[in-house]
Motif scaffolding. Structure first.
Motif: not given
Length: 693
Positions: A279, A301, A304, A329
């Motif tokens: 990140i 993320d 997601r 994700s």
């Protein structure tokens, strides 16, 4: 191994010149963090990352391998890459998954071509990096000389975080420029605190000042405090430098010894403190919904839907087939159902793994940003995206350098052609810079790679892993043959052997067509039915067969116009075969009378080298019958030399260029056109063909 959250993961590529100490460093990092009880050695062939038999035999890395280590609360996925330029595709694969990099430099050898190449890779992919100067236990290692070389190349971005301590001419510890504390190494990766020695002060003060300037530039508040003579806390310095390192405006330099495990824990601390987790504020990860072409920002993320990118494939007859992935994700669990949109395949997983060298460690799940492996995905290739069928996603594929070194190959044992083809297919799934091509026109099979060493490794792997042998030889250059003047001939094919005979008689005109892209143009202007129309296609078929292999040296013919203008036929004995044969005889007879010439392929060549080598490159190209067309300045003090050159002169150019530039040059070429070859070249081509027959 436990499951780690995204913010606690570091994906770090290990880069550097071939033989600089990358694998030894990875081995030391694994040993210090408790992965191994005994540190492996390249000489003994027992390192974690160089597990392939070919790597053990040659004593250098050929493929990128993943070595995850755990330290305190963090997991660091180390991607150990090859340093030799012939295996550059492996570096591209690693950097497609990495978020940071350690560029390793041998303290004795200093900055080498592979060091500069590693920096260029990091610039290309926008990856924060750290330099680690290893082999400091060598009495000839010179840390500050390396720092000066780096500053000459990359300017004020270079920031020594550590300075070496020597006692009785031996490397015994380091001074941390950030914390102003000393460490004395006690062996086995362990250390104890010590005072900063006086003889380090001369180097320490300017290094410390440069760091404080970098810290001050991160905010107006810090800038004011710096000019007012204020101090920064260690936490403030680390937080500010982390921003600089992530942005690439500061590149730390540290030192140690991979073989003695000196300075290794300090390097691990730097990976955690200064290199980013997946990140990152300044990096966005976009995927596209293939159903709508809409882009989505996934940014590792975990909330997601699941998506992952296949950055490497391993196809090994001993350890099996694995697709190495980076989760982009969501989360991947061992019972997940995954979907490959491009291949239209959906599969239910039973196990997921983390690879550590050749060891497969089963995992219950992987969080976004982590690196893992899935076994036996037969329809999935490197560069593919895995997602969910209900939420399909596709990431842009990364590109690898194109291979330009090629050789002709043949199976040593007749009957092994299919086995060789299947083995090469598997190897090409693993190695994106390896290409096999069947050149039917010149009756040869070609193997393309990044250099002679690359192709040599391929031959060895075929024998060791797939039990097939191939022989490499100089490839046949795709010359062409054509004519330069107009000629008329008459040829009759007549054969009587009892019963129906054979009769075909053609009068034909041959001339240059002016189109070297097309083998031949056929026309007719027969009057009075001298040759019936139903035999015209047979005459053209005779020409069509003839241009496949020219009379001069057996190369394809181009740029010929053949016109049938007269002839005769026999009402009983004439046949399509007879007229086809007569046309072939006419072609051969006319061709050798029509001022035949050999055409050679000319390619457009681009050579990028440091400015200091341009004179040598141009001189060498002139010797190779090249025509230099221009020079363009490029980034990093380099020049692009553009030239037209015969393809035949580029055989072995990869080795020549590396020799001339110390490995700092690169080249690429594309086909441009055909030109008439000089008479001496034509004579040699004809003589070589006569020998071959």
């Amino acid at each position: 191994m436990k499951v780690y959250k995204t913010q606690d993961i570091r994906n770090v590529a290990i880069l550097g010149h071939g033989g600089c100490g990358k694998t030894s460093l990875v081995e030391a990092m694994a040993h210090v963090t408790g992965v191994t009880t005994r540190q492996g050695r390249i000489e003994d062939g027992n390192t974690i990352s160089d597990y392939d038999k070919e790597e053990i035999r040659r004593k250098f890395s050929i493929s990128t391998s993943v070595v995850p280590i755990e330290w305190k609360f963090w997991k660091i996925n180390l991607l150990d890459t090859p340093g030799y330029l012939d295996f550059a595709g492996e570096v591209d694969e690693a950097l497609a998954a990495a978020d940071g990099a350690i560029i390793v430099i041998n303290g004795k050898a200093g900055v080498e071509a592979g060091t500069e190449k590693a920096w260029a890779y990091c610039e290309k992919y926008g990856i924060p990096r750290v330099f680690f100067v290893t082999n400091m236990d060598d009495e000839h290692a010179d840390y500050m000389k390396v720092v000066d070389q780096l500053r000459d190349l990359y300017g004020k971005r270079i920031a020594p975080f550590h300075l070496p301590i020597r006692e009785d001419h031996k490397f015994t510890g380091v001074v941390n420029v950030v914390t102003l504390k000393g460490r004395r190494f006690t062996g086995g990766g362990k250390w104890e605190e010590r005072d900063v020695p006086d003889d380090v002060q001369d180097d320490l003060e300017p290094c410390r000042e440069a760091l404080m300037e970098a810290v001050a530039e991160t905010s107006e508040e810090y800038m004011e405090r710096y000019f007012d003579g204020g101090e920064f806390t260690v936490d403030e310095i680390i937080d500010a430098l982390r921003v600089n390192v992530n942005e690439g405006s500061v590149v730390p330099v540290q030192c140690g010894s991979g073989t003695l495990a000196y300075g290794i824990e300090g390097l691990i601390e730097t990976c955690v403190e200064f290199l980013p987790s997946p990140i990152r504020d300044n990096i966005k990860i976009f995927g596209k919904d293939p159903r709508t072409d809409k882009e989505y920002n996934v940014d590792y993320d975990s909330r997601r839907p699941f998506s992952a990118y296949v950055f490497k494939t391993i196809v090994d007859p001993f350890i099996g087939r694995y697709s190495l992935i980076k989760v982009c994700s969501g989360e991947l669990k061992s019972d997940s159902v995954i979907y490959n949109y491009e291949k239209e395949t959906e599969e239910k997983l039973s196990r997921i793994y983390v690879l550590r060298g050749k060891e497969a460690i089963e995992m219950p799940e992987l969080k976004a940003g982590d690196i893992g492996a899935i076994a036996k995905l037969s329809n999935t290739s490197t560069g593919d995206t895995l997602s969910l069928k209900a939420d399909p996603l596709v990431f842009e594929k990364f590109e690898v350098e194109s291979p330009y070194t090629y050789m002709r190959y043949e199976a040593e044992n007749k009957g092994d052609e299919d086995k060789v083809s299947q083995a090469l297919q598997k190897m090409m799934e693993e190695d994106l810079t390896l290409r096999a091509f069947n050149d039917k026109e010149n009756r040869q099979s070609l193997l393309y790679g990044m250099g002679d060493q690359h192709l040599d490794v391929v031959v060895s792997k075929l024998e060791a892993k797939y039990k097939v042998k191939i022989n490499l030889s100089k490839p046949r250059v795709p010359y062409r043959e054509t004519i330069r003047k107009k000629v008329s001939v008459r040829e009759k094919y007549k054969k009587q052997s009892g019963g129906h005979g054979q009769y075909g008689d053609v009068a034909m005109e041959f001339e240059p067509s002016g189109d070297l892209e097309t083998p031949y143009v056929f026309a007719e202007r027969v009057v009075g039915g001298a040759v019936p129309k139903n035999y015209f296609p047979a005459v053209e078929k005779g020409i069509q067969d003839s241009v496949l292999k020219g009379p001069m040296a057996g190369y394809p013919v181009v740029g010929v116009k053949a016109t049938l203008f007269d002839g005769s036929y026999h009402p009983v004995d004439s046949s399509e075969m007879a007229f086809k044969t007569a046309a072939r005889q006419a072609f051969k007879s006319a061709f050798m009378q029509a001022n035949p010439v050999i055409l050679e392929p000319i390619v457009s060549l681009s050579v990028i080298v440091p400015d200091s080598y341009t004179g040598d490159i141009m001189g060498d190209l002139n010797k190779k019958r090249g025509r230099v067309l221009g020079m363009n300045p490029t980034e990093g003090g380099k020049t692009e030399v553009i030239a037209d050159i015969p393809l035949s002169e580029l055989y072995g150019y990869s080795t020549n260029l590396r020799s001339m530039t110390g490995g700092r040059g690169s080249y690429a070429y594309s086909f441009s056109r055909y030109e008439q070859a000089p008479s001496d070249v034509q004579e040699k081509v004809i003589a070589d063909n006569a020998k071959a027959e």
